[in-house]
Design a protein around this motif. Structure first.
Motif, PDB file in Angstrom:
ATOM      1  N   ALA A  73      -4.768  78.869   9.770  1.00 28.51           N
ATOM      2  CA  ALA A  73      -4.581  77.617  10.511  1.00 28.51           C
ATOM      3  C   ALA A  73      -4.526  76.513   9.469  1.00 28.51           C
ATOM      4  CB  ALA A  73      -5.713  77.390  11.502  1.00 28.51           C
ATOM      5  N   ASN A  74      -3.324  76.083   9.134  1.00 28.15           N
ATOM      6  CA  ASN A  74      -3.139  75.121   8.053  1.00 28.15           C
ATOM      7  C   ASN A  74      -2.399  73.884   8.536  1.00 28.15           C
ATOM      8  OD1 ASN A  74      -4.172  76.838   5.888  1.00 28.15           O
ATOM      9  ND2 ASN A  74      -2.353  78.077   6.264  1.00 28.15           N
ATOM     10  N   GLU A  75      -2.908  72.731   8.167  1.00 29.36           N
ATOM     11  CA  GLU A  75      -2.176  71.500   8.432  1.00 29.36           C
ATOM     12  C   GLU A  75      -1.040  71.423   7.424  1.00 29.36           C
ATOM     13  OE1 GLU A  75      -2.783  66.660   8.721  1.00 29.36           O
ATOM     14  OE2 GLU A  75      -4.552  67.956   8.639  1.00 29.36           O
ATOM     15  N   ILE A  76       0.156  71.141   7.933  1.00 35.33           N
ATOM     16  CA  ILE A  76       1.336  71.052   7.073  1.00 35.33           C
ATOM     17  C   ILE A  76       2.095  69.775   7.398  1.00 35.33           C
ATOM     18  CG2 ILE A  76       1.531  73.559   6.801  1.00 35.33           C
ATOM     19  CD1 ILE A  76       3.806  73.500   8.879  1.00 35.33           C
ATOM     20  N   GLU A  77       3.051  69.449   6.541  1.00 33.79           N
ATOM     21  CA  GLU A  77       3.900  68.289   6.789  1.00 33.79           C
ATOM     22  C   GLU A  77       4.778  68.565   8.007  1.00 33.79           C
ATOM     23  OE1 GLU A  77       7.441  65.866   4.529  1.00 33.79           O
ATOM     24  OE2 GLU A  77       5.861  66.774   3.314  1.00 33.79           O
ATOM     25  N   HIS A  78       4.888  67.582   8.879  1.00 35.18           N
ATOM     26  CA  HIS A  78       5.694  67.761  10.085  1.00 35.18           C
ATOM     27  C   HIS A  78       7.147  68.008   9.721  1.00 35.18           C
ATOM     28  CE1 HIS A  78       7.756  66.903  13.869  1.00 35.18           C
ATOM     29  NE2 HIS A  78       6.645  67.368  14.408  1.00 35.18           N
ATOM     30  N   ASP A  79       7.704  69.055  10.307  1.00 40.34           N
ATOM     31  CA  ASP A  79       9.108  69.392  10.087  1.00 40.34           C
ATOM     32  C   ASP A  79       9.684  69.848  11.426  1.00 40.34           C
ATOM     33  OD1 ASP A  79      11.589  70.466   9.484  1.00 40.34           O
ATOM     34  OD2 ASP A  79      10.878  71.611   7.758  1.00 40.34           O
ATOM     35  N   PRO A  80      10.520  69.029  12.057  1.00 39.90           N
ATOM     36  CA  PRO A  80      11.055  69.382  13.372  1.00 39.90           C
ATOM     37  C   PRO A  80      11.929  70.637  13.354  1.00 39.90           C
ATOM     38  CG  PRO A  80      12.046  67.350  12.570  1.00 39.90           C
ATOM     39  CD  PRO A  80      10.978  67.725  11.597  1.00 39.90           C
ATOM     40  N   ALA A  81      12.354  71.087  12.171  1.00 43.52           N
ATOM     41  CA  ALA A  81      13.168  72.294  12.083  1.00 43.52           C
ATOM     42  C   ALA A  81      12.331  73.566  12.249  1.00 43.52           C
ATOM     43  CB  ALA A  81      13.908  72.333  10.743  1.00 43.52           C
ATOM     44  N   LEU A  82      11.002  73.456  12.095  1.00 43.99           N
ATOM     45  CA  LEU A  82      10.145  74.633  12.226  1.00 43.99           C
ATOM     46  C   LEU A  82       9.924  74.950  13.703  1.00 43.99           C
ATOM     47  CD1 LEU A  82       7.466  73.883   9.497  1.00 43.99           C
ATOM     48  CD2 LEU A  82       9.291  75.598   9.409  1.00 43.99           C
ATOM     49  N   VAL A  83      10.216  76.174  14.084  1.00 40.22           N
ATOM     50  CA  VAL A  83      10.008  76.634  15.453  1.00 40.22           C
ATOM     51  C   VAL A  83       9.198  77.928  15.407  1.00 40.22           C
ATOM     52  CG1 VAL A  83      12.093  75.551  16.368  1.00 40.22           C
ATOM     53  CG2 VAL A  83      12.195  77.892  15.496  1.00 40.22           C
ATOM     54  N   ASP A  84       8.526  78.221  16.505  1.00 38.43           N
ATOM     55  CA  ASP A  84       7.736  79.449  16.577  1.00 38.43           C
ATOM     56  C   ASP A  84       8.618  80.657  16.268  1.00 38.43           C
ATOM     57  OD1 ASP A  84       5.845  77.663  17.472  1.00 38.43           O
ATOM     58  OD2 ASP A  84       5.616  78.587  19.449  1.00 38.43           O
ATOM     59  N   SER A  85       8.038  81.608  15.542  1.00 40.52           N
ATOM     60  CA  SER A  85       8.766  82.844  15.247  1.00 40.52           C
ATOM     61  C   SER A  85       8.702  83.768  16.453  1.00 40.52           C
ATOM     62  CB  SER A  85       8.150  83.544  14.031  1.00 40.52           C
ATOM     63  OG  SER A  85       6.881  84.104  14.362  1.00 40.52           O
ATOM     64  N   GLY A  86       9.480  84.819  16.381  1.00 37.79           N
ATOM     65  CA  GLY A  86       9.335  85.890  17.358  1.00 37.79           C
ATOM     66  C   GLY A  86       8.108  86.713  17.009  1.00 37.79           C
ATOM     67  N   PHE A  87       7.895  87.769  17.745  1.00 36.79           N
ATOM     68  CA  PHE A  87       6.798  88.684  17.461  1.00 36.79           C
ATOM     69  C   PHE A  87       7.258  89.685  16.411  1.00 36.79           C
ATOM     70  CE2 PHE A  87       5.963  87.103  21.688  1.00 36.79           C
ATOM     71  CZ  PHE A  87       4.590  86.935  21.712  1.00 36.79           C
ATOM     72  N   SER A  88       6.493  89.831  15.342  1.00 33.55           N
ATOM     73  CA  SER A  88       6.772  90.844  14.317  1.00 33.55           C
ATOM     74  C   SER A  88       5.803  91.993  14.560  1.00 33.55           C
ATOM     75  CB  SER A  88       6.580  90.265  12.916  1.00 33.55           C
ATOM     76  OG  SER A  88       7.500  89.239  12.672  1.00 33.55           O
ATOM     77  N   PHE A  89       6.290  93.047  15.212  1.00 39.21           N
ATOM     78  CA  PHE A  89       5.447  94.168  15.611  1.00 39.21           C
ATOM     79  C   PHE A  89       5.249  95.171  14.486  1.00 39.21           C
ATOM     80  CE2 PHE A  89       7.011  92.657  19.729  1.00 39.21           C
ATOM     81  CZ  PHE A  89       5.815  92.580  20.432  1.00 39.21           C
ATOM     82  N   PHE A  90       4.111  95.850  14.541  1.00 37.99           N
ATOM     83  CA  PHE A  90       3.803  96.960  13.638  1.00 37.99           C
ATOM     84  C   PHE A  90       2.927  97.951  14.411  1.00 37.99           C
ATOM     85  CE2 PHE A  90       0.676  93.583  12.928  1.00 37.99           C
ATOM     86  CZ  PHE A  90      -0.524  94.254  13.100  1.00 37.99           C
ATOM     87  N   PRO A  91       2.907  99.229  14.005  1.00 34.70           N
ATOM     88  CA  PRO A  91       2.052 100.194  14.693  1.00 34.70           C
ATOM     89  C   PRO A  91       0.581  99.775  14.599  1.00 34.70           C
ATOM     90  CG  PRO A  91       3.601 101.311  13.259  1.00 34.70           C
ATOM     91  CD  PRO A  91       3.693  99.835  12.946  1.00 34.70           C
ATOM     92  N   SER A  92      -0.114  99.829  15.725  1.00 31.97           N
ATOM     93  CA  SER A  92      -1.511  99.389  15.766  1.00 31.97           C
ATOM     94  C   SER A  92      -2.410 100.398  15.072  1.00 31.97           C
ATOM     95  CB  SER A  92      -1.967  99.219  17.210  1.00 31.97           C
ATOM     96  OG  SER A  92      -3.317  98.808  17.251  1.00 31.97           O
ATOM     97  N   GLN A  93      -3.393  99.888  14.341  1.00 32.30           N
ATOM     98  CA  GLN A  93      -4.350 100.765  13.674  1.00 32.30           C
ATOM     99  C   GLN A  93      -5.305 101.398  14.672  1.00 32.30           C
ATOM    100  OE1 GLN A  93      -6.275  98.148  10.914  1.00 32.30           O
ATOM    101  NE2 GLN A  93      -7.721  97.393  12.413  1.00 32.30           N
ATOM    102  N   TYR A  94      -5.328 100.906  15.905  1.00 28.06           N
ATOM    103  CA  TYR A  94      -6.241 101.415  16.929  1.00 28.06           C
ATOM    104  C   TYR A  94      -5.584 102.449  17.847  1.00 28.06           C
ATOM    105  CZ  TYR A  94      -8.881  97.346  15.447  1.00 28.06           C
ATOM    106  OH  TYR A  94      -9.547  96.421  14.699  1.00 28.06           O
ATOM    107  N   ALA A  95      -4.371 102.847  17.537  1.00 25.16           N
ATOM    108  CA  ALA A  95      -3.644 103.773  18.431  1.00 25.16           C
ATOM    109  C   ALA A  95      -4.375 105.084  18.589  1.00 25.16           C
ATOM    110  CB  ALA A  95      -2.240 103.999  17.891  1.00 25.16           C
TER     111      ALA A  95
END
Length: 95
Positions: A73-95
């Motif tokens: 959780a980092n405060e950064i310089e405001h940049d209106p071009a930044l948008v939320d990413s999609g979900f980057s999935f990986f196999p769960s370690q709890y499977a």
């Protein structure tokens, strides 16, 4: 108001992808205007929980709830071009 980058990690999600169910984790970058890092983190988690398509894909049984954690959780310089990413999935370690 400040601008924050929040990196959220999810674990132990039973995800339905086209009829196939797999235990997955994910990372997601969320960008938030908020007063504090804690407030930004709360907004990020709420935004993920409100994602209707994502919620519809989660198939966890009641005895195996998914987990969310704030990795950064980092405060950064405001940049209106930044948008939320999609979900980057990986196999769960709890499977």
């Amino acid at each position: 108001m400040a601008f924050f980058h929040i990196l959220v990690q999810g674990e132990n999600f039973l995800i339905d992808q086209g009829g196939t169910q797999s235990w997955m984790g994910f990372f997601k970058n969320v960008y938030v205007d908020a007063g504090t890092a804690d407030e930004a983190s709360s907004i990020a988690v709420s935004r993920i929980a409100a994602d209707a398509a994502f919620r519809a894909s989660v198939r966890n049984p009641p005895d195996r709830p998914p987990e969310l954690a704030i990795e950064e959780a980092n405060e950064i310089e405001h940049d209106p071009a930044l948008v939320d990413s999609g979900f980057s999935f990986f196999p769960s370690q709890y499977a």
